[in-house]
Scaffold this motif. Sequence first.
Motif, PDB file in Angstrom:
ATOM      1  N   ASN A 245       0.919  -1.154  -0.014  1.00  0.00           N
ATOM      2  CA  ASN A 245      -0.037   0.201   0.057  1.00  0.00           C
ATOM      3  C   ASN A 245       0.863   1.182   0.119  1.00  0.00           C
ATOM      4  O   ASN A 245       0.180   2.104  -0.404  1.00  0.00           O
ATOM      5  CB  ASN A 245      -1.077   0.109   1.204  1.00  0.00           C
ATOM      6  CG  ASN A 245      -1.766  -1.251   1.148  1.00  0.00           C
ATOM      7  OD1 ASN A 245      -2.006  -1.661   0.081  1.00  0.00           O
ATOM      8  ND2 ASN A 245      -2.488  -1.357   2.167  1.00  0.00           N
ATOM      9  N   GLY A 246       2.009   1.001   0.628  1.00  0.00           N
ATOM     10  CA  GLY A 246       2.799   2.303   0.751  1.00  0.00           C
ATOM     11  C   GLY A 246       3.265   2.915  -0.730  1.00  0.00           C
ATOM     12  O   GLY A 246       3.198   4.041  -1.170  1.00  0.00           O
ATOM     13  N   VAL A 247       4.141   2.030  -1.358  1.00  0.00           N
ATOM     14  CA  VAL A 247       4.611   2.167  -2.412  1.00  0.00           C
ATOM     15  C   VAL A 247       3.576   2.474  -3.705  1.00  0.00           C
ATOM     16  O   VAL A 247       3.676   3.396  -4.633  1.00  0.00           O
ATOM     17  CB  VAL A 247       5.304   1.006  -3.122  1.00  0.00           C
ATOM     18  CG1 VAL A 247       4.712  -0.317  -3.451  1.00  0.00           C
ATOM     19  CG2 VAL A 247       6.196   1.711  -4.296  1.00  0.00           C
ATOM     20  N   GLU A 248       2.339   1.888  -3.339  1.00  0.00           N
ATOM     21  CA  GLU A 248       1.213   2.198  -4.437  1.00  0.00           C
ATOM     22  C   GLU A 248       0.678   3.433  -4.234  1.00  0.00           C
ATOM     23  O   GLU A 248       0.007   4.332  -5.012  1.00  0.00           O
ATOM     24  CB  GLU A 248      -0.027   1.110  -4.166  1.00  0.00           C
ATOM     25  CG  GLU A 248       0.378  -0.240  -4.701  1.00  0.00           C
ATOM     26  CD  GLU A 248      -0.524  -1.477  -4.589  1.00  0.00           C
ATOM     27  OE1 GLU A 248      -1.748  -1.074  -3.843  1.00  0.00           O
ATOM     28  OE2 GLU A 248      -0.515  -2.533  -4.855  1.00  0.00           O
ATOM     29  N   SER A 249       0.688   4.060  -2.996  1.00  0.00           N
ATOM     30  CA  SER A 249       0.248   5.550  -2.743  1.00  0.00           C
ATOM     31  C   SER A 249       1.199   6.302  -3.487  1.00  0.00           C
ATOM     32  O   SER A 249       0.845   7.609  -3.842  1.00  0.00           O
ATOM     33  CB  SER A 249       0.499   5.862  -1.266  1.00  0.00           C
ATOM     34  OG  SER A 249       1.628   5.836  -0.746  1.00  0.00           O
ATOM     35  N   PHE A 250       2.505   5.916  -3.702  1.00  0.00           N
ATOM     36  CA  PHE A 250       3.556   6.737  -4.508  1.00  0.00           C
ATOM     37  C   PHE A 250       2.897   6.893  -5.904  1.00  0.00           C
ATOM     38  O   PHE A 250       3.029   7.875  -6.562  1.00  0.00           O
ATOM     39  CB  PHE A 250       4.926   6.330  -4.388  1.00  0.00           C
ATOM     40  CG  PHE A 250       5.848   6.889  -5.302  1.00  0.00           C
ATOM     41  CD1 PHE A 250       6.202   8.242  -5.264  1.00  0.00           C
ATOM     42  CD2 PHE A 250       6.255   6.220  -6.232  1.00  0.00           C
ATOM     43  CE1 PHE A 250       7.058   8.758  -6.106  1.00  0.00           C
ATOM     44  CE2 PHE A 250       7.378   6.742  -7.022  1.00  0.00           C
ATOM     45  CZ  PHE A 250       7.614   8.123  -6.949  1.00  0.00           C
ATOM     46  N   TRP A 251       2.624   5.702  -6.189  1.00  0.00           N
ATOM     47  CA  TRP A 251       2.227   5.379  -7.559  1.00  0.00           C
ATOM     48  C   TRP A 251       0.953   6.425  -8.129  1.00  0.00           C
ATOM     49  O   TRP A 251       0.606   6.904  -9.075  1.00  0.00           O
ATOM     50  CB  TRP A 251       1.784   4.101  -8.041  1.00  0.00           C
ATOM     51  CG  TRP A 251       2.932   3.016  -8.097  1.00  0.00           C
ATOM     52  CD1 TRP A 251       3.060   1.761  -7.685  1.00  0.00           C
ATOM     53  CD2 TRP A 251       4.322   3.225  -8.699  1.00  0.00           C
ATOM     54  NE1 TRP A 251       4.114   1.252  -7.747  1.00  0.00           N
ATOM     55  CE2 TRP A 251       5.107   1.934  -8.284  1.00  0.00           C
ATOM     56  CE3 TRP A 251       4.831   4.377  -9.384  1.00  0.00           C
ATOM     57  CZ2 TRP A 251       6.309   1.812  -8.873  1.00  0.00           C
ATOM     58  CZ3 TRP A 251       6.278   3.939  -9.646  1.00  0.00           C
ATOM     59  CH2 TRP A 251       7.101   2.902  -9.491  1.00  0.00           C
ATOM     60  N   ALA A 252       0.053   6.464  -6.884  1.00  0.00           N
ATOM     61  CA  ALA A 252      -1.194   7.145  -7.074  1.00  0.00           C
ATOM     62  C   ALA A 252      -0.737   8.696  -7.533  1.00  0.00           C
ATOM     63  O   ALA A 252      -1.464   9.320  -8.255  1.00  0.00           O
ATOM     64  CB  ALA A 252      -2.101   7.091  -5.844  1.00  0.00           C
ATOM     65  N   VAL A 253       0.135   9.350  -6.655  1.00  0.00           N
ATOM     66  CA  VAL A 253       0.542  10.651  -6.827  1.00  0.00           C
ATOM     67  C   VAL A 253       1.081  10.803  -8.129  1.00  0.00           C
ATOM     68  O   VAL A 253       0.688  11.651  -9.027  1.00  0.00           O
ATOM     69  CB  VAL A 253       1.321  11.109  -5.880  1.00  0.00           C
ATOM     70  CG1 VAL A 253       1.959  12.471  -5.930  1.00  0.00           C
ATOM     71  CG2 VAL A 253       0.763  11.253  -4.453  1.00  0.00           C
TER      72      VAL A 253
END
Length: 311
Positions: A245-253
Motif C-alpha cells: 500500500n505504501g509504494v502504491e500511494s506513491f504511484w497514485a500521486v
Amino acid sequence: MNKGKGPGRNYREGITIIQLAQKFPDEETARQWTERVMWPNGRVCPRCKGTDTHEATHKTLPYRCRTCKRFFSVRKGTLLENSRLPYLTWVYAIYLELTSLKGISSMKLHRDIGVSQPTAWYMLQRIREAFGTERPYPFEGPIEVDESYFGGLEKNKHNSKKANLGRGPVGKKAVVGIKDRKTKQVRAKVVDNTDKATLQGFVKENVENGTKVYTDDARAYIGLENHESVKHSVSEYVNGQAHTNGVESFWAVLKRAYHGVYHHVSPKHLQRYVVQFAGKHNIRELDTIEQMAWVIGQMAGKRLAYKDLIA
C-alpha cells in the motif's frame, strides 16, 4: 509562516506566496540567498575550488579568483549556468514546483512567471535534474516493491504508433519502485523489462542483504530472500504485514500528475519525472524554505544542456 494550521502535514512550516514575496523582495535578496545556499562555508571558485576570491566589476561575473585568475558567479558549474533568467525568477519557479503536489506544467509556469513555454519547460527539466542525486546507501527495510506502467492508451494512439500486441500494459513504459517502511523513502526507476533478473536486480541494488521484502504475487519476485507477498490476482491486498500500500500511494500521486498535469511524458524524459517525484516524496518532511534550499544545493556540480534534452 503556516505551521500547525490546516490539513496535511501541519507540523511543516510552509510559505504563502505573499510571505515568499516578503522574504525575496528583490533580485539582490534572491542572489544573496542562492549564494548562501550554494556556498555555505563561503565563496568558492567553481574551477579550481580556491577560496582566495574577491568582488569584481565584470558585467555578469561578479567575482574573481586570485588563484586561477578567472571570473565567475554562483551559477558557474551548476544547473543555473548559462541561464540569463534572474535569480528571483528561479526562486519562484522552484517554489511553485515544490508546493504543487502533482507538479506544475510548463504551460502554467510560463504564465505564472512570465517566461516563454520552452523556457519554462527547460527550467522544470533542470529542477528535475537536481533531484537526480544517487543515494547509495541501502535500505534496511522492511521494504515494499511494486511496478507500474506509464503511457497512453493504445486505442488513443495514431495507427502508426500502435504496438498492436494486445491489451494491458502494451505500449507503456514500466517503472519499478521501492518504499522503505523505516525511513519512508522511495526510489524508482524506468526499466525495459519486468522479468526476474531486472526486478530482483533492482531490489538487490537498493536493500541490505536479508531485508524483509513485501511484494504482490508477480512471478518475477519468486526466489527473493526473506520475501512475503499478497495475492492481488485473487483480490488479496493485505495479509498481516504483507502489503504494498505504501509504494502504491506513491504511484497514485505520480499517475495523477502524469494524467492530470502533464497529460503526456515521452519515454525519453520519463526517468527524470520519476526521479523528481521520488525526490519530492523524500524531502516532504522538510519546511518549504528548506526544500527550496535543498533543490538549489543539489543543482551544484551538474549541467543539463538544452541541445541534449531535445536531441
